[in-house]
Design a protein around this motif. Structure first.
Motif, short mmCIF file in Angstrom:
data_model
loop_
_atom_site.label_atom_id
_atom_site.label_comp_id
_atom_site.label_asym_id
_atom_site.label_seq_id
_atom_site.Cartn_x
_atom_site.Cartn_y
_atom_site.Cartn_z
N SER A 58 14.99 6.73 0.12
CA SER A 58 14.84 7.08 -1.25
C SER A 58 15.18 8.28 -1.86
O SER A 58 16.11 8.44 -2.91
N ALA A 59 15.15 9.27 -0.91
CA ALA A 59 15.74 10.55 -1.22
C ALA A 59 17.22 10.59 -1.13
O ALA A 59 18.06 11.23 -1.88
N ASN A 88 9.90 1.32 -2.71
CA ASN A 88 8.87 1.31 -3.19
C ASN A 88 9.42 1.66 -4.61
O ASN A 88 10.57 1.61 -5.11
N VAL A 89 8.60 2.14 -5.96
CA VAL A 89 8.98 2.37 -7.24
C VAL A 89 10.14 3.63 -7.35
O VAL A 89 11.07 3.48 -8.09
N ILE A 90 9.92 4.36 -6.44
CA ILE A 90 10.83 5.63 -6.62
C ILE A 90 12.19 5.09 -6.19
O ILE A 90 13.36 5.50 -6.75
N ILE A 125 9.74 5.69 -16.20
CA ILE A 125 11.29 6.07 -15.56
C ILE A 125 11.96 4.89 -15.22
O ILE A 125 13.31 4.88 -15.81
N SER A 126 11.37 3.80 -14.73
CA SER A 126 12.18 2.72 -14.41
C SER A 126 12.74 2.20 -15.95
O SER A 126 14.04 1.64 -15.89
N TYR A 127 11.68 2.01 -16.74
CA TYR A 127 12.13 1.31 -18.20
C TYR A 127 13.26 2.30 -18.80
O TYR A 127 14.37 1.85 -19.31
N SER A 128 13.00 3.45 -18.74
CA SER A 128 14.07 4.50 -19.35
C SER A 128 15.35 4.37 -18.86
O SER A 128 16.32 4.31 -19.47
N ALA A 129 15.41 4.22 -17.32
CA ALA A 129 16.61 4.12 -16.81
C ALA A 129 17.20 2.64 -17.12
O ALA A 129 18.41 2.73 -17.46
#
Length: 370
Positions: A58-59, A88-90, A125-129
């Protein structure tokens, strides 16, 4: 058996410790925008036969996303699946953001849908992206759809979410929807930032709503925000479309008072406003200032054309010829508009070619023989 068990535990412990150290290093690279170093550390893990975990991946995906390497980010995201590591979500958020930066709005929405299939709940964050990806892809309806979905899921859109939605509407000239979103922000007690206001002003400009554009520009000042070059330029363009040359010049004056340097867009809109208002002297004055400012030469042709047109409309053919001469000397590549303007000026200024500069006559002959 006991000794073997202790050794195994130590081995596992050392692996966990090493993985944590690598993950911390990759995260540090991600925060510092060092995507190539993040990939290097990820490669070191593979070389050491140490399988990266979801945190490491993820990182690294996020580091590539922030570094504008969306293809690499998505490649790593796919490798997670190959390694049977569930994102995951991240991870998903980093992948969606990578698609947004790469202009891949379809892929962004695909990943957003995948989250639900994986029984993960998208966050703000998901939706904004996703909304930002739709904005870049000029998909204003899908952007508004995601905003509605956020509210249905009882997620509160942020300034970023709304700003991306407003920008999506602006790109398609949907000024009514853009203003509606600004209104929703105020109702939600969210304070629009300059970026949100700029998108609203630009939407009004594209929709021919110069009064509303100036109203929003005034709102920026009332909210104790500082208008930037984009704010003023969009306002000037709105005035140009509304044939409000005096207001356009007033905004240019305010830019100088605020120690903001007008851009080619600012000058061009001002010159066009003067041209539409039949103010050739003001148009030529702005053209002179623009040339003195030594702005990007390849983008000044429109301004020259507007200056020539302003002189032509006022019957100032000598002035028009002078601007044509300057344009020729500037070594800019003339377009068809420039040649057509030259032809028009020539035809109106003289019944023969005696008084017309010879070098211009030769150039214009590409479109018509004198």
């Amino acid at each position: 058996m006991a000794a073997g068990s202790v050794a195994a535990q130590r081995h596992v412990g050392s692996e966990v410790g090493a993985r944590l150290i690598y993950s911390a290093g990759i995260s540090a690279c991600e925060s510092g925008g060092q995507w190539h170093h993040a990939l290097s550390l990820l490669g070191d893990m593979w070389d050491a036969k140490l399988e990266p975990d979801v945190i490491s991946y993820s990182a690294a995906v996020s580091a590539c996303e922030k570094g504008g390497q969306w293809q690499l980010a998505l490649s790593l995201f796919g490798r997670m699946w190959d390694a049977e590591i569930e994102p995951n979500v991240i991870s998903f958020n980093a992948g969606i953001s990578a698609c947004e930066k790469g202009g891949q709005w379809q892929r962004a929405l695909f990943l957003l849908g995948d989250m639900w299939e994986e029984r993960l709940v998208p966050d703000v964050i998901s939706y904004s992206a996703g909304i930002s990806a739709c904005e870049k892809g000029r998909q204003w309806q899908r952007a508004l759809g995601l905003l509605r979905e956020m509210r249905q899921k009882r997620l509160d859109p942020t300034v970023i979410s709304y700003g991306a939605g407003i920008s999506a509407c602006e790109k398609d000239g949907r000024w009514q929807q853009a203003l509606a979103l600004l209104g929703e922000m105020w109702e939600a007690r969210l304070e629009p930032n300059v970026i949100s206001y700029n998108a609203g002003i630009s939407a009004c400009e594209k929709g021919g709503q110069w009064q509303r554009a100036l109203f929003l520009l005034g709102d920026i000042l009332e909210e104790r925000l500082v208008p930037d070059v984009i704010s003023y330029s969009a306002g000037i363009s709105a005035c140009e479309k509304g044939r409000q040359w005096q207001r356009a010049l007033g905004l240019l004056s305010k830019m100088w008072e605020a120690n903001l340097e007008p851009t080619v867009i600012s000058y061009s809109a001002g010159i066009s406003a003067c041209e539409k208002g039949g103010q050739f002297q003001q148009a030529l004055s702005l053209l002179g200032e623009m040339c003195e400012a030594k702005l990007e030469p390849n983008t000044t042709l429109v301004s020259y054309n507007a200056g020539i047109s302003a002189c032509d409309k006022c019957g100032q053919w000598c002035q028009a010829l002078s601007v044509l001469s300057e344009l020729w000397d500037s070594n800019l590549e003339l377009d068809e508009t420039s040649y057509n303007l030259g032809m028009t000026v020539y035809e109106r200024s003289s019944s023969d070619s005696a008084g017309f500069p010879g070098f211009l006559r030769i150039g214009l002959s590409r479109f018509r023989r004198f």
